[in-house]
Design a protein around this motif. Structure first.
Motif, PDB file in Angstrom:
ATOM      1  N   UNK A   1      17.783 -13.529 -21.741  1.00 36.81           N
ATOM      2  CA  UNK A   1      18.529 -14.614 -21.122  1.00 36.81           C
ATOM      3  C   UNK A   1      19.847 -14.104 -20.581  1.00 36.81           C
ATOM      4  N   UNK A   2      20.504 -14.934 -19.782  1.00 33.13           N
ATOM      5  CA  UNK A   2      21.779 -14.523 -19.199  1.00 33.13           C
ATOM      6  C   UNK A   2      22.530 -15.752 -18.726  1.00 33.13           C
ATOM      7  N   UNK A   3      23.796 -15.551 -18.383  1.00 31.48           N
ATOM      8  CA  UNK A   3      24.612 -16.632 -17.840  1.00 31.48           C
ATOM      9  C   UNK A   3      24.069 -17.073 -16.490  1.00 31.48           C
ATOM     10  N   UNK A   4      23.654 -16.120 -15.661  1.00 30.89           N
ATOM     11  CA  UNK A   4      23.117 -16.477 -14.337  1.00 30.89           C
ATOM     12  C   UNK A   4      21.882 -17.353 -14.461  1.00 30.89           C
ATOM     13  N   UNK A   5      21.007 -17.034 -15.408  1.00 34.67           N
ATOM     14  CA  UNK A   5      19.812 -17.858 -15.617  1.00 34.67           C
ATOM     15  C   UNK A   5      20.195 -19.286 -16.007  1.00 34.67           C
TER      16      UNK A   5
END
Length: 707
Positions: free
Chosen positions: A287-291
């Motif tokens: 996961x990531x902030x952009x996702x």
């Protein structure tokens, strides 16, 4: 078949399947599907309701995204760690009530109200984190219970302050600016959220705490065995999640200036939908902030678009639930099949037709005729070393070799009975040579280019290079530094055999034979590292010619020796010096008579030669057959040949049947003897060269006598 060969060659050269595999193996490829969904949502709702993307519509969505996006990032933190937090809606409502009560009812300063709100959020997160991280309760059931608990507290406290909150008016210009003012058409809260998103992106992708969160989510027991404090990481993750929710609640309070019974109600479903739509997996570790932000924009466009189209709330919730189910299904299927897609497309063989060669078998005549000249090789350090891929000899006649265990071994002249570990580097050591100051420069697989000083200090010279702007493959990290030589001006030229595969996967690079290798130059004068030659087929041995302008290098899987000019009037040109070798050339080094020793690590066979012209066959082989049954080069028996600078083969040295020294990957001449290494051997060989100059040594030939 001859008519189809050009078509096969063009197909596998200009339409390689490995590009698909490379793209799928990138972490950012997870964003492809969410981004496509975002584009579809923008096109559909933009065409149905153009007012959504007017200045006022964008201002409204930006304000909602500032709050909703922060909550989505908060939930992503927990999900990356392998957990889930269903209480975020209740925490959001409780924190919004806290900040408005502190400002409107008790008249506290904004700073004190914000600190109190963050404290409430931290307390809620600490409760979840303690129960889940320390007591090891199930995250789903635990946060489901705390959802009810926090909501109950909110509903008990709200009636006592609801009227005063509505009638109260805090005297704070900053609060008013947060709620009603804008910069460049977007609310201030949007910029605050954007700054926090950048901070969390750096934390997750560039910091130790972020790596710990991903490690715990990916494999909790492995993270614990690696020394990561799993319980503390989980506790702090839930605290951070709830504090982020508290920040979102503060921004919500500034925008709405009131709360109601429906504040935060059902938020956990909307945020969970956004996070999963963005590509954050339910299983943790990915996961990531952009996702999170991509998913948030999709959900906000969907909910706002349905509302503006007059869809009633119950139907809108039903649609959102269906979207959540579809997102969960896609997530499960993607996680399950992504690696299969990579495996089926990553290995992409190329078409390669090797030049015809003379036979090198018993009973044949000619320069490659098999003989027993290496049968008399003496052994040095039998059983004391594993995998001496290359050897080096210093001015005093001491013999050095690497090993697969990451050590530099040294045997002291003149009898080579005294053995010691000269240095420990940590990676598989390959090509090595001495520079002008008697430093031993070493290629280390997976680590780059290193140097060992005479005082045994290990120094890293380089392990990365500027990434090529037009390369799908991340070629910035040096994966497989193989062999090196040093030019008269001190520049170090070394080969990276493959930019796609590590030392343990060399057979896969052979099956591809695509030209994954390159020649790199490290300049100690300014510390620069640059690629000077690309797209070579497993470039291996390197030797700089005395002219100071060119070098010879071997392309192992292409069975040829090439010359490259790095300076002078022919700078940048490449010429094939010797083609059609009967085996696979490894290292190449100077001889005392002005010629060059070339080691053949193994011999060609007609079946593998034919398979190299059948890329489709080799690809099917890697997909359907276990690696132990793949076609491999014969590396059980090799030989040493001597060639002129122009590529004429003068002689060959064999050990018929591999009785004494079967594996040959390198050889260095020193004072009338040839010192031989082999990556599969457990010793170094020493062979007396008939008629060789007994005073010649490589360090003196390169750098002259010491003053």
């Amino acid at each position: 078949m001859s008519a189809t060969n050009p078509l096969v060659r063009l197909r596998y050269r200009f339409f390689p399947d490995h590009v698909i595999g490379e793209i799928l193996s990138k972490r950012w490829s997870d964003n492809a599907i969410p981004f496509a969904a975002l584009v579809v949502a923008l096109v559909v709702f933009g065409s149905v309701n153009p007012r959504m993307f007017t200045a006022f519509g964008l201002y409204d969505i930006a304000g909602q995204l500032a709050e909703f996006g922060l909550v989505a990032i908060a939930l992503s933190l927990v999900m990356i760690s392998g957990g889930i937090d269903l209480s975020i809606g209740s925490v959001f409502a409780l924190c919004a009530l806290t900040v408005l009560t502190a400002l409107n009812v008790y008249g506290l300063p904004l700073s004190a109200a914000a600190a109190l709100t963050l404290g409430v959020g931290a307390a809620c997160g600490a409760i979840n984190g303690f129960l889940i991280g320390v007591l090891r309760l199930r995250a789903f059931l635990t946060t489901l219970v705390t959802l009810v608990m926090f909501r109950s507290v909110y509903e008990m406290v709200l009636p006592g302050f609801a009227t005063q909150i509505v009638l109260g008016m805090p005297d704070s210009p900053v609060w008013d600016a947060l709620g009603f003012e804008a910069l460049l058409g977007l609310p201030y809260t949007f910029y605050i959220s954007a700054a926090l998103a950048v901070v969390w992106h750096i934390v997750l992708s560039r910091s130790r705490p972020g790596w710990h969160i991903a490690a715990v989510g990916g494999a909790r027991r492995s993270a614990y065995n690696a020394g990561i404090p799993v319980r503390r990481v989980l506790l702090l993750t839930y605290v951070s999640c709830s504090m982020m929710v508290a920040v979102a609640a503060i921004l919500f309070g500034a925008r709405m200036t009131s709360v109601g019974l429906d504040t935060g109600l059902g938020m956990e479903i909307s945020v969970l939908t956004a996070v999963i739509l963005g590509g954050t997996t339910l299983g943790g570790g990915r996961g990531s902030v952009a996702k999170a932000l991509i998913g948030s924009v999709i959900v906000l466009i969907l909910t706002n678009g349905l509302l503006q189209l007059g869809v009633i709330g119950t139907v809108s919730s039903l649609i959102l639930g269906v979207v959540l189910l579809a997102a969960v299904w896609l997530d499960v299927r993607w996680v399950k099949n992504r690696q299969k897609l990579i495996d089926s497309s990553y290995v992409s063989p190329a078409y390669i037709r090797l030049a015809d060669t003379l036979d090198a078998e018993d009973g044949t005549a000619g320069v490659f005729a098999v003989n027993d000249r290496l049968r008399t090789v003496e052994t040095i350090g039998l059983g004391e070393v594993e995998g001496p891929e290359d050897v080096a000899v210093d001015r005093a006649g001491n013999v050095y070799s690497g090993s697969r265990h990451g050590e530099i071994h040294r045997w002291l002249a003149p009898d080579f009975r005294t053995h010691e570990i000269f240095a420990h580097i940590g990676g598989g050591t390959f090509g090595m040579n001495f520079d002008r100051d008697d430093n031993l420069v070493v290629c280390v697989g997976g680590m780059g280019l290193y140097m060992v000083t005479p005082a045994r200090e290990v120094v890293k010279l380089t392990d990365e290079i500027t990434r090529s702007w037009n390369s799908v493959i991340d070629d910035s990290r040096i994966r497989l530094a193989d062999d090196l030589d040093i030019a008269p001006d001190g520049r170090i030229f070394f080969s990276e055999a493959s930019i796609r595969y590590t030392v343990h996967d060399w057979p896969v690079d052979m099956i591809e034979s695509r030209g994954n290798g390159r020649i790199i130059c490290y300049d100690p004068r300014d510390g620069s590292t640059r690629t000077v030659l690309r797209n070579r087929i497993f470039p291996n041995g390197i030797v700089c010619l005395p002219d100071g302008q060119s070098l010879l290098f071997n392309e192992t899987w292409a069975c040829r020796v090439c010359r490259y000019w790095f300076d002078g009037p022919r700078k940048g040109q490449v010429e094939i010096v010797l083609d059609g070798l009967p085996g696979y050339p490894d290292n190449i080094n100077r001889a005392s008579d002005g010629n060059y020793w070339v080691c053949l690590v193994g011999m060609r066979g007609p079946v593998l030669d034919m398979a190299m012209t059948r890329p489709g066959f080799r690809r099917r082989m890697t997909r359907r057959i276990a690696p132990a049954n793949w076609l491999y080069p014969n590396i059980n028996t090799g030989c040493v040949i001597k060639i002129t600078p122009d590529g004429e083969v003068l002689e060959s040295l064999w050990d018929r049947g591999g009785v004494n020294h079967p594996m040959v990957t390198s050889c260095k001449e020193h004072e009338g003897h040839l010192y031989i290494g082999g990556v599969s051997n457990n010793r170094v060989g020493r062979w007396k060269i008939p008629g060789a100059d007994p005073t010649w040594s490589s360090p003196v030939d390169y750098w002259g006598e010491r003053p």
